[in-house]
Design a protein around this motif. Structure first.
Motif, PDB file in Angstrom:
ATOM      1  N   GLY A  24       0.787  -1.377  -0.047  1.00 31.91           N
ATOM      2  CA  GLY A  24      -0.057   0.037  -0.172  1.00 31.91           C
ATOM      3  C   GLY A  24       1.003   1.200  -0.039  1.00 31.91           C
ATOM      4  O   GLY A  24       0.619   2.438  -0.794  1.00 31.91           O
ATOM      5  N   ILE A  25       1.871   1.277   0.863  1.00 32.71           N
ATOM      6  CA  ILE A  25       2.783   2.399   0.688  1.00 32.71           C
ATOM      7  C   ILE A  25       3.484   2.596  -0.398  1.00 32.71           C
ATOM      8  O   ILE A  25       3.829   3.763  -1.000  1.00 32.71           O
ATOM      9  N   GLU A  26       3.865   1.493  -1.245  1.00 34.89           N
ATOM     10  CA  GLU A  26       4.361   1.540  -2.560  1.00 34.89           C
ATOM     11  C   GLU A  26       3.488   2.250  -3.409  1.00 34.89           C
ATOM     12  O   GLU A  26       4.053   2.920  -4.269  1.00 34.89           O
ATOM     13  N   VAL A  27       2.271   1.792  -3.387  1.00 40.82           N
ATOM     14  CA  VAL A  27       1.201   2.361  -4.422  1.00 40.82           C
ATOM     15  C   VAL A  27       1.091   3.698  -4.030  1.00 40.82           C
ATOM     16  O   VAL A  27       1.135   4.407  -5.077  1.00 40.82           O
ATOM     17  N   LEU A  28       1.214   4.244  -3.020  1.00 41.86           N
ATOM     18  CA  LEU A  28       1.061   5.605  -2.557  1.00 41.86           C
ATOM     19  C   LEU A  28       2.246   6.497  -3.051  1.00 41.86           C
ATOM     20  O   LEU A  28       1.907   7.486  -3.647  1.00 41.86           O
ATOM     21  N   GLY A  29       3.383   5.910  -3.013  1.00 43.42           N
ATOM     22  CA  GLY A  29       4.540   6.491  -3.454  1.00 43.42           C
ATOM     23  C   GLY A  29       4.511   6.604  -4.833  1.00 43.42           C
ATOM     24  O   GLY A  29       4.735   7.692  -5.451  1.00 43.42           O
ATOM     25  N   ALA A  31       1.674   6.716  -6.547  1.00 44.36           N
ATOM     26  CA  ALA A  31       0.578   7.858  -6.853  1.00 44.36           C
ATOM     27  C   ALA A  31       1.093   9.201  -6.858  1.00 44.36           C
ATOM     28  O   ALA A  31       0.526  10.227  -7.380  1.00 44.36           O
ATOM     29  N   VAL A  32       2.027   9.622  -5.581  1.00 38.68           N
ATOM     30  CA  VAL A  32       2.284  10.687  -5.271  1.00 38.68           C
ATOM     31  C   VAL A  32       3.320  11.295  -6.463  1.00 38.68           C
ATOM     32  O   VAL A  32       3.128  12.379  -6.923  1.00 38.68           O
ATOM     33  N   ILE A  33       4.201  10.525  -6.933  1.00 41.05           N
ATOM     34  CA  ILE A  33       5.031  10.812  -8.043  1.00 41.05           C
ATOM     35  C   ILE A  33       4.014  11.281  -9.386  1.00 41.05           C
ATOM     36  O   ILE A  33       4.255  12.128 -10.043  1.00 41.05           O
ATOM     37  N   ALA A  34       3.280  10.439  -9.426  1.00 38.57           N
ATOM     38  CA  ALA A  34       2.247  10.630 -10.811  1.00 38.57           C
ATOM     39  C   ALA A  34       1.472  11.949 -10.553  1.00 38.57           C
ATOM     40  O   ALA A  34       1.401  12.629 -11.434  1.00 38.57           O
ATOM     41  N   ALA A  35       1.069  12.110  -9.338  1.00 41.41           N
ATOM     42  CA  ALA A  35       0.300  13.287  -9.157  1.00 41.41           C
ATOM     43  C   ALA A  35       1.198  14.606  -9.238  1.00 41.41           C
ATOM     44  O   ALA A  35       0.679  15.572  -9.650  1.00 41.41           O
ATOM     45  N   GLY A  36       2.429  14.383  -8.589  1.00 37.21           N
ATOM     46  CA  GLY A  36       3.369  15.350  -8.752  1.00 37.21           C
ATOM     47  C   GLY A  36       3.660  15.788 -10.294  1.00 37.21           C
ATOM     48  O   GLY A  36       3.763  16.950 -10.595  1.00 37.21           O
ATOM     49  N   ARG A  67      10.092  18.111  -6.370  1.00 35.40           N
ATOM     50  CA  ARG A  67       9.412  18.079  -5.146  1.00 35.40           C
ATOM     51  C   ARG A  67       8.604  16.723  -5.032  1.00 35.40           C
ATOM     52  O   ARG A  67       8.234  16.089  -4.209  1.00 35.40           O
ATOM     53  N   GLY A  68       7.472  16.427  -6.073  1.00 35.30           N
ATOM     54  CA  GLY A  68       6.717  15.528  -6.219  1.00 35.30           C
ATOM     55  C   GLY A  68       7.874  13.986  -6.188  1.00 35.30           C
ATOM     56  O   GLY A  68       7.164  13.034  -5.510  1.00 35.30           O
ATOM     57  N   ILE A  69       8.624  14.101  -7.012  1.00 39.46           N
ATOM     58  CA  ILE A  69       9.356  12.706  -6.856  1.00 39.46           C
ATOM     59  C   ILE A  69       9.877  12.642  -5.554  1.00 39.46           C
ATOM     60  O   ILE A  69      10.078  11.697  -5.044  1.00 39.46           O
ATOM     61  N   LEU A  70      10.663  13.566  -4.819  1.00 36.11           N
ATOM     62  CA  LEU A  70      11.215  13.370  -3.596  1.00 36.11           C
ATOM     63  C   LEU A  70      10.278  12.909  -2.574  1.00 36.11           C
ATOM     64  O   LEU A  70      10.733  12.232  -1.815  1.00 36.11           O
ATOM     65  N   LEU A  71       9.112  13.385  -2.524  1.00 34.45           N
ATOM     66  CA  LEU A  71       8.004  13.035  -1.560  1.00 34.45           C
ATOM     67  C   LEU A  71       7.560  11.466  -1.905  1.00 34.45           C
ATOM     68  O   LEU A  71       7.861  10.521  -1.008  1.00 34.45           O
ATOM     69  N   GLY A  72       7.560  11.152  -3.283  1.00 33.18           N
ATOM     70  CA  GLY A  72       7.203   9.774  -3.778  1.00 33.18           C
ATOM     71  C   GLY A  72       8.452   8.775  -3.341  1.00 33.18           C
ATOM     72  O   GLY A  72       8.027   7.801  -2.744  1.00 33.18           O
ATOM     73  N   LEU A  73       9.684   9.388  -3.279  1.00 37.47           N
ATOM     74  CA  LEU A  73      10.838   8.406  -2.945  1.00 37.47           C
ATOM     75  C   LEU A  73      10.669   8.100  -1.636  1.00 37.47           C
ATOM     76  O   LEU A  73      11.045   7.103  -0.876  1.00 37.47           O
ATOM     77  N   PHE A  75       8.173   7.880   0.379  1.00 39.01           N
ATOM     78  CA  PHE A  75       7.235   6.457   0.378  1.00 39.01           C
ATOM     79  C   PHE A  75       7.981   5.434   0.192  1.00 39.01           C
ATOM     80  O   PHE A  75       7.413   4.094   0.733  1.00 39.01           O
ATOM     81  N   LEU A  76       8.593   5.344  -0.901  1.00 36.68           N
ATOM     82  CA  LEU A  76       9.017   4.037  -1.396  1.00 36.68           C
ATOM     83  C   LEU A  76      10.124   3.605  -0.689  1.00 36.68           C
ATOM     84  O   LEU A  76      10.183   2.494  -0.280  1.00 36.68           O
TER      85      LEU A  76
END
Length: 131
Positions: A24-29, A31-36, A67-73, A75-76
């Motif tokens: 779930g956390i991977e999927v969230l990560g 999703a955060v990158i895609a949203a970014g 910033r989106g990639i950084l936040l997604g990373l 989570f990953l």
């Protein structure tokens, strides 16, 4: 008096819970990158149409995307830690985790430099008065 041995292995339901939590956390990560990407692209297009300035829009796009990639990373990395240490803590998996965290930490530092123009441990640059 009889002593009972405590199993060293966690119950199956706990392993399953950790596995699904990690997933779930991977999927969230992701999703955060895609949203970014979508937010950065939308903001750049709005900036371009409002001001007609591609260079400013490009810089804003890069900053928001980073910033989106950084936040997604972040989570990953959390998902990798849970998935490796909590679910299957073998030496091989820990070595793979260490390599993944090392690579993602390098990427995070690189993105931080890209966003702020300085290393994370450096003090922010003082702004020039009148600019």
């Amino acid at each position: 008096m009889e002593t009972q041995s405590v199993p060293l292995r966690s119950p199956d339901w706990f392993d399953l819970l950790l596995h699904w939590t990690s997933l779930g956390i991977e999927v969230l990560g992701v999703a955060v990158i895609a949203a970014g990407v979508l937010v950065a692209l939308g903001a750049a297009l709005r900036s371009r149409t409002a001001r007609g300035d591609w260079s400013g829009a490009y810089q804003a796009f890069r900053s928001r995307l980073a910033r989106g990639i950084l936040l997604g990373l972040e989570f990953l990395v959390a998902a990798d830690i849970i998935g490796t240490v909590a679910v299957e803590p073998t030496l091989e998996n820990l070595a793979v985790l260490a390599l993944i965290v090392l690579i993602r930490t390098f990427l995070s530092f690189s993105l931080e430099v890209e966003i702020d123009g300085r290393w994370p441990w450096q003090k922010p640059r003082a702004s020039v008065p009148g600019s």
